[in-house]
Design an enzyme around this catalytic site. Structure first.
Site, short mmCIF file in Angstrom:
data_model
loop_
_atom_site.label_atom_id
_atom_site.label_comp_id
_atom_site.label_asym_id
_atom_site.label_seq_id
_atom_site.Cartn_x
_atom_site.Cartn_y
_atom_site.Cartn_z
CB ILE A 12 -0.97 -0.01 1.42
CG1 ILE A 12 -1.89 -1.21 1.30
CG2 ILE A 12 -1.68 1.40 1.53
CD1 ILE A 12 -2.59 -1.45 2.52
CE1 TYR A 142 -1.53 -6.30 10.80
CE2 TYR A 142 -3.67 -7.37 10.23
CZ TYR A 142 -2.70 -6.56 10.17
OH TYR A 142 -2.99 -5.73 9.14
#
Ligand code: NAD
Length: 329
Positions: A12, A142
């Site tokens: 990204i 995460y």
């Protein structure tokens, strides 16, 4: 304008760098290349200043924040299975790293800060489309570490007036997505299988749906957030629709096999994006058909990605089943 993009050599981040360069920003990328690659920025030649550093540790990199207008904090370790196996590394990069970056930002008096948060904080949501006010239910380290990073950013916005927004991304896909050795997001897995004429490994019956959001839409949401004057807010960033894995297979074309469903994964991800539309005027532009066509055009990027089979996936996800089987759903 001068911008810092942490994690700018990643998937990204590199698309955000493209967009900032297009807007004539001087861009400084901070990245330790743990999952990012310098090649993701190669096409930009001399336009980007690159600093290789681990943000989980203090270093001279903090000096780069002086005179910077916008900071985009995308650096993070971002896979599910490794986060279960190495929670300390995830805590260090995603929580300590975020702490160090917000401290550097406050110290330098930067003008705008945008945090890349994750929709994984919603776990298995009770409401669809899921609004920002939904319960927080991280299912694995995460998700938890990204949420902790978000809390730090919002707290710093309150206490130290860091002019910050947090964007919760939903299932981002597009060219340059991670091809590192670990078993990861469905797009990378399927594209490597397509290239190698192997069947797509569909989890469960494939009727589960995902809010697949094209990466350039994410980059434009980040840019839009930095351009606004709002602070201390959280925004979902999604595509405005949810698409089944079976439909994705139909769009990619080819044979498939089925593998067992995993604990802790929702049957649906679907963002309620009414808040970001109303407050920031951001709208997604790339429908799934167009995004998949773009990805297929760039399929060579996945040439060296691992080609997963049901057996290798069973081995790679052993700890997922071992540790998450008792998680509440
Ligand atoms: P990516 O792995 O391609 O990018 C992350 C980048 O951060 C990599 O370049 C990596 O080398 C760098 N990095 C990691 N730890 C670092 C450290 N300690 N110091 C310096 N650099 C470090 O992943 P991505 O998909 O581009 O994700 C970018 C951000 O968006 C992450 O914060 C991730 O949590 C978030 N996000 C991604 C998705 C998605 O679907 N891809 C969804 C929600 C949120």
């Amino acid at each position: 304008m001068k911008s810092i993009v942490t994690g700018g050599a990643g998937f990204i981040g590199s698309h955000l760098v493209d967009l900032l360069i297009k807007h004539n920003h001087h861009v400084v990328v901070l990245d330790d290349f743990s999952t990012g690659r310098p090649e993701n920025l190669k096409h930009m030649d001399g336009d980007v200043e690159l600093c290789e550093c681990n943000l989980a540790e203090q270093g001279n990199w903090v000096n780069l924040f002086h005179g910077v207008d916008w900071v985009f904090h995308l650096a993070a370790l971002a896979d599910i299975v490794p986060s279960i196996q190495q929670p300390q590394a995830y805590f260090q990069s995603n929580v300590d790293g975020t702490f160090n970056v917000i401290q550097a930002s406050v110290g330098a008096g930067i003008k705008r800060f945008v945090y890349a948060a994750s929709s994984s904080c919603y776990g298995i949501p009770a409401v669809y489309p899921t609004p920002e006010t939904a319960d927080i239910r991280p299912q694995y380290p995460y998700a938890l570490t990204k949420r902790l990073g978000e809390e730090l950013v919002l707290h710093w916005a309150n206490v130290y007036q860091l002019p910050a927004l947090s964007l919760r991304f939903f299932n981002v896909y597009g060219p340059r997505s991670r091809t590192s050795g670990t078993y990861g997001a469905v797009f990378g897995v399927f594209l490597a299988q397509k290239l190698n004429n192997q069947p797509y490994t569909i989890v469960g019956d494939g009727t589960q749906t995902r809010d697949f959001t094209y990466v350039t839409d994410i980059a434009s949401a980040l840019f839009t957030a930095a351009s606004s004057d709002r602070t201390g807010e959280i925004y979902n960033v999604g595509s405005g629709q949810t698409v089944s894995v079976n439909r994705l297979v139909e769009l990619l074309g080819g044979e498939s096999v089925h593998i067992p469903k995993r604990p802790g994964e929702p049957d649906c991800t679907f963002a309620d994006i009414s808040k970001i539309k109303a407050d920031l005027g951001w709208h997604p532009q790339v429908p799934i058909e167009k995004g998949v066509a773009e990805v297929i055009q760039n399929i060579d990027y996945w040439r060296h990605a691992p080609v997963w089979t049901p057996d290798t996936i069973a081995g790679a996800t052993k700890d997922w089943f071992k540790y998450l089987s008792n998680s509440p759903s």
